[in-house]
Design a protein around this motif. Sequence first.
Motif, PDB file in Angstrom:
ATOM      1  N   VAL B 149      52.298 124.206 118.204  1.00 53.44           N
ATOM      2  CA  VAL B 149      53.606 123.874 118.232  1.00 53.44           C
ATOM      3  C   VAL B 149      54.013 123.075 116.996  1.00 53.44           C
ATOM      4  CG1 VAL B 149      55.394 122.419 119.409  1.00 53.44           C
ATOM      5  CG2 VAL B 149      53.616 123.427 120.634  1.00 53.44           C
ATOM      6  N   ALA B 150      53.340 122.287 116.449  1.00 58.48           N
ATOM      7  CA  ALA B 150      53.842 121.498 115.099  1.00 58.48           C
ATOM      8  C   ALA B 150      53.824 122.826 114.036  1.00 58.48           C
ATOM      9  CB  ALA B 150      52.746 120.517 114.594  1.00 58.48           C
ATOM     10  N   GLU B 151      52.486 123.650 114.211  1.00 55.92           N
ATOM     11  CA  GLU B 151      52.791 124.515 112.886  1.00 55.92           C
ATOM     12  C   GLU B 151      54.051 125.409 113.319  1.00 55.92           C
ATOM     13  OE1 GLU B 151      49.034 126.652 112.015  1.00 55.92           O
ATOM     14  OE2 GLU B 151      50.301 128.565 111.737  1.00 55.92           O
ATOM     15  N   ARG B 152      54.499 126.005 114.324  1.00 61.73           N
ATOM     16  CA  ARG B 152      55.422 126.604 114.463  1.00 61.73           C
ATOM     17  C   ARG B 152      57.092 125.679 114.023  1.00 61.73           C
ATOM     18  NH1 ARG B 152      56.355 131.781 116.503  1.00 61.73           N
ATOM     19  NH2 ARG B 152      54.441 132.984 115.861  1.00 61.73           N
ATOM     20  N   LEU B 153      56.942 124.522 114.658  1.00 65.72           N
ATOM     21  CA  LEU B 153      57.997 123.731 114.348  1.00 65.72           C
ATOM     22  C   LEU B 153      58.431 123.593 112.793  1.00 65.72           C
ATOM     23  CD1 LEU B 153      60.400 121.843 115.208  1.00 65.72           C
ATOM     24  CD2 LEU B 153      58.689 120.109 115.399  1.00 65.72           C
ATOM     25  N   GLY B 154      57.152 123.215 112.023  1.00 67.58           N
ATOM     26  CA  GLY B 154      57.109 123.090 110.666  1.00 67.58           C
ATOM     27  C   GLY B 154      58.234 121.887 110.230  1.00 67.58           C
ATOM     28  N   ASP B 155      59.203 122.046 109.317  1.00 68.89           N
ATOM     29  CA  ASP B 155      59.918 121.136 109.316  1.00 68.89           C
ATOM     30  C   ASP B 155      61.408 121.148 109.512  1.00 68.89           C
ATOM     31  OD1 ASP B 155      60.870 122.994 107.543  1.00 68.89           O
ATOM     32  OD2 ASP B 155      60.487 121.888 105.692  1.00 68.89           O
ATOM     33  N   ALA B 156      61.570 121.998 110.745  1.00 68.31           N
ATOM     34  CA  ALA B 156      62.719 122.061 111.129  1.00 68.31           C
ATOM     35  C   ALA B 156      63.072 120.990 112.185  1.00 68.31           C
ATOM     36  CB  ALA B 156      62.610 123.400 112.257  1.00 68.31           C
ATOM     37  N   ASP B 157      64.252 121.005 112.696  1.00 64.16           N
ATOM     38  CA  ASP B 157      64.797 119.871 113.523  1.00 64.16           C
ATOM     39  C   ASP B 157      64.650 120.160 115.104  1.00 64.16           C
ATOM     40  OD1 ASP B 157      65.719 118.466 111.386  1.00 64.16           O
ATOM     41  OD2 ASP B 157      68.053 118.712 111.797  1.00 64.16           O
ATOM     42  N   TYR B 158      64.739 121.437 115.310  1.00 64.65           N
ATOM     43  CA  TYR B 158      64.573 121.981 116.732  1.00 64.65           C
ATOM     44  C   TYR B 158      63.604 123.236 116.685  1.00 64.65           C
ATOM     45  CZ  TYR B 158      68.438 118.587 117.018  1.00 64.65           C
ATOM     46  OH  TYR B 158      68.935 117.593 117.165  1.00 64.65           O
ATOM     47  N   LEU B 159      63.110 123.663 117.789  1.00 67.06           N
ATOM     48  CA  LEU B 159      62.302 124.727 117.900  1.00 67.06           C
ATOM     49  C   LEU B 159      62.869 126.157 117.521  1.00 67.06           C
ATOM     50  CD1 LEU B 159      60.624 124.052 121.325  1.00 67.06           C
ATOM     51  CD2 LEU B 159      59.474 124.106 119.194  1.00 67.06           C
ATOM     52  N   GLU B 160      64.186 126.391 117.930  1.00 64.79           N
ATOM     53  CA  GLU B 160      64.837 127.516 117.515  1.00 64.79           C
ATOM     54  C   GLU B 160      66.101 127.237 116.563  1.00 64.79           C
ATOM     55  OE1 GLU B 160      64.387 130.917 117.203  1.00 64.79           O
ATOM     56  OE2 GLU B 160      62.270 130.418 118.135  1.00 64.79           O
ATOM     57  N   GLY B 161      66.177 126.574 115.387  1.00 62.00           N
ATOM     58  CA  GLY B 161      67.230 126.371 114.717  1.00 62.00           C
ATOM     59  C   GLY B 161      68.015 125.149 115.267  1.00 62.00           C
ATOM     60  N   VAL B 162      68.778 125.452 116.214  1.00 65.62           N
ATOM     61  CA  VAL B 162      69.734 124.350 116.834  1.00 65.62           C
ATOM     62  C   VAL B 162      69.324 123.819 118.183  1.00 65.62           C
ATOM     63  CG1 VAL B 162      71.729 125.395 115.823  1.00 65.62           C
ATOM     64  CG2 VAL B 162      71.107 126.263 117.974  1.00 65.62           C
ATOM     65  N   PHE B 163      69.657 122.743 118.743  1.00 63.88           N
ATOM     66  CA  PHE B 163      69.194 122.173 119.888  1.00 63.88           C
ATOM     67  C   PHE B 163      69.315 123.276 121.142  1.00 63.88           C
ATOM     68  CE2 PHE B 163      69.600 119.667 123.816  1.00 63.88           C
ATOM     69  CZ  PHE B 163      68.262 119.010 123.716  1.00 63.88           C
ATOM     70  N   SER B 164      68.339 123.232 121.919  1.00 63.60           N
ATOM     71  CA  SER B 164      68.546 124.239 123.007  1.00 63.60           C
ATOM     72  C   SER B 164      67.745 123.719 124.265  1.00 63.60           C
ATOM     73  CB  SER B 164      67.831 125.730 122.605  1.00 63.60           C
ATOM     74  OG  SER B 164      66.447 125.660 122.718  1.00 63.60           O
ATOM     75  N   ALA B 165      67.712 124.546 125.266  1.00 63.62           N
ATOM     76  CA  ALA B 165      66.968 124.191 126.505  1.00 63.62           C
ATOM     77  C   ALA B 165      65.572 124.368 126.425  1.00 63.62           C
ATOM     78  CB  ALA B 165      67.334 125.233 127.571  1.00 63.62           C
ATOM     79  N   ALA B 166      64.941 124.728 125.278  1.00 64.83           N
ATOM     80  CA  ALA B 166      63.474 124.987 124.833  1.00 64.83           C
ATOM     81  C   ALA B 166      63.253 123.636 124.382  1.00 64.83           C
ATOM     82  CB  ALA B 166      63.316 125.893 123.650  1.00 64.83           C
ATOM     83  N   ASP B 167      63.961 122.824 123.641  1.00 61.41           N
ATOM     84  CA  ASP B 167      63.781 121.644 123.516  1.00 61.41           C
ATOM     85  C   ASP B 167      63.812 120.337 124.323  1.00 61.41           C
ATOM     86  OD1 ASP B 167      63.578 122.106 120.381  1.00 61.41           O
ATOM     87  OD2 ASP B 167      65.809 122.537 120.762  1.00 61.41           O
ATOM     88  N   ILE B 168      64.664 120.620 125.614  1.00 62.83           N
ATOM     89  CA  ILE B 168      64.580 119.676 126.704  1.00 62.83           C
ATOM     90  C   ILE B 168      63.139 119.905 127.222  1.00 62.83           C
ATOM     91  CG2 ILE B 168      65.444 119.523 128.962  1.00 62.83           C
ATOM     92  CD1 ILE B 168      68.316 120.152 128.045  1.00 62.83           C
ATOM     93  N   LEU B 169      62.711 121.261 127.513  1.00 62.26           N
ATOM     94  CA  LEU B 169      61.592 121.193 128.230  1.00 62.26           C
ATOM     95  C   LEU B 169      60.363 120.827 127.245  1.00 62.26           C
ATOM     96  CD1 LEU B 169      61.734 124.386 130.214  1.00 62.26           C
ATOM     97  CD2 LEU B 169      62.165 122.187 130.919  1.00 62.26           C
ATOM     98  N   MET B 170      60.459 121.208 125.944  1.00 61.53           N
ATOM     99  CA  MET B 170      59.072 120.921 125.099  1.00 61.53           C
ATOM    100  C   MET B 170      59.275 119.187 125.033  1.00 61.53           C
ATOM    101  SD  MET B 170      56.440 122.025 123.674  1.00 61.53           S
ATOM    102  CE  MET B 170      56.865 124.015 123.119  1.00 61.53           C
ATOM    103  N   VAL B 171      60.328 118.599 124.590  1.00 63.13           N
ATOM    104  CA  VAL B 171      60.109 117.144 124.632  1.00 63.13           C
ATOM    105  C   VAL B 171      59.967 116.501 125.696  1.00 63.13           C
ATOM    106  CG1 VAL B 171      61.779 114.958 124.133  1.00 63.13           C
ATOM    107  CG2 VAL B 171      61.770 117.165 122.722  1.00 63.13           C
ATOM    108  N   SER B 172      60.369 116.942 127.102  1.00 58.03           N
ATOM    109  CA  SER B 172      60.058 116.470 128.380  1.00 58.03           C
ATOM    110  C   SER B 172      58.438 116.328 128.361  1.00 58.03           C
ATOM    111  CB  SER B 172      60.601 117.218 129.618  1.00 58.03           C
ATOM    112  OG  SER B 172      61.991 117.190 129.403  1.00 58.03           O
ATOM    113  N   VAL B 173      57.793 117.387 128.202  1.00 60.43           N
ATOM    114  CA  VAL B 173      56.217 117.516 128.074  1.00 60.43           C
ATOM    115  C   VAL B 173      55.643 116.698 127.112  1.00 60.43           C
ATOM    116  CG1 VAL B 173      54.428 119.020 127.699  1.00 60.43           C
ATOM    117  CG2 VAL B 173      56.421 119.861 128.961  1.00 60.43           C
TER     118      VAL B 173
END
Lengths: 219, 219
Positions: B149-173
């Motif tokens: 996950v860290a490799e994919r995130l890199g230095d981006a703020d969110y998993l897919e550019g802008v905040f999304s439902a993906a970030d809600i679930l990933m951060v909850s985990v």
Amino acid sequence: MITVSVFGWVPDFARGLVRDLRVRWALEEVGLAYEEQVIDARDKQSDAYLAYRRDLQPFGQVPAYREGDLTLFESGGIVHHIAQKSPQLMPQDPAAAARVTSWMFCALNSVEPPIQELTAMDLFHVGESWAKGRRDLAEKQVRGRLDGVAERLGDADYLEGVFSAADILMVSVLRILRHTDILDGYSSLTAYKERCEGRPAFAKALSDQLATFDRSPSA
Amino acid sequence: MITVSVFGWVPDFARGLVRDLRVRWALEEVGLAYEEQVIDARDKQSDAYLAYRRDLQPFGQVPAYREGDLTLFESGGIVHHIAQKSPQLMPQDPAAAARVTSWMFCALNSVEPPIQELTAMDLFHVGESWAKGRRDLAEKQVRGRLDGVAERLGDADYLEGVFSAADILMVSVLRILRHTDILDGYSSLTAYKERCEGRPAFAKALSDQLATFDRSPSA
């Protein structure tokens, strides 16, 4: 053009269970052709495998999926993406689609984890002392999930009335129990699994996964 | 009108982690009001709890979700359903939506299972001999997922550019690891988690979950 990454070699116990099967099955159901990208994961430091991890699948697993410029790397997400192409796998009614999607998450977040834990114990860690102590609890957790799914399924043929992407994922997860007799205690789930496995698209997907193993160099 | 089932009581270590938080967070992000249905799971044989299992949540967990005639019972599916109501949580571009959905499955099928396994060991089974033998392997599995996950995130703020439902679930985990120092070794993931936790919608969701525990009878 669609490309799906698959392993060229896996241990015998994993043949017919590797997760590209879910994606192959979904593609067969909707009638979409695809090419295989065969990955050799045995040498974890090979240039080809490291490039695959970097570019397509950050955990080094299969499947990864390419369709034009779109790449995806999680089997649940790939099956959901394919399902949205066709009402054969995803209902057009939004409420029904939400229920199917929820069952997809149920299969992968509530049912698969305890089944995978039990299976890892039985197949990878069978001689280890901790696995003996953990196994009763793991089997109890699996049965708790199966109880809930069986109660919801009732005497229906499929999780949401007609066959959908939810059944692809749920049956793919139930099949992981094949090394145990746990499912024998659930006649409706056994019948459900066999009903779904009886579909021509499943048979083609399974046969194609096995054919790739047979074709790939074994050592 | 939307109703979300929540527990009135959980052990202290689970406060702030129970899965209705994901759904509350998503609802706050899109600005949808909801009512709580408070479930008491301490007496597993009570009529109310048995009815809840039968009618809403086949595993007896939270959250279940009601919106008019639609009922859903899996947190990933519920968050996905809410996300589709708003481009704030799910991009309108189909390829971007597929990537967000894939990250949602990644959080719940690839990242959460090893984290839950480790956490169950540390919180429920800490004195048991098998847990000691299993823990090193479990932590290694967690780190393998975090590496990816860290490799994919890199230095981006969110998993897919802008905040999304993906970030809600990933951060909850990721938050489930709070009883360990594992995340300290991943500075980009720690910053990512804190960035998402800094959102007003998260703060409101967390505060509402904790308020319900404080309001409910404790014995």
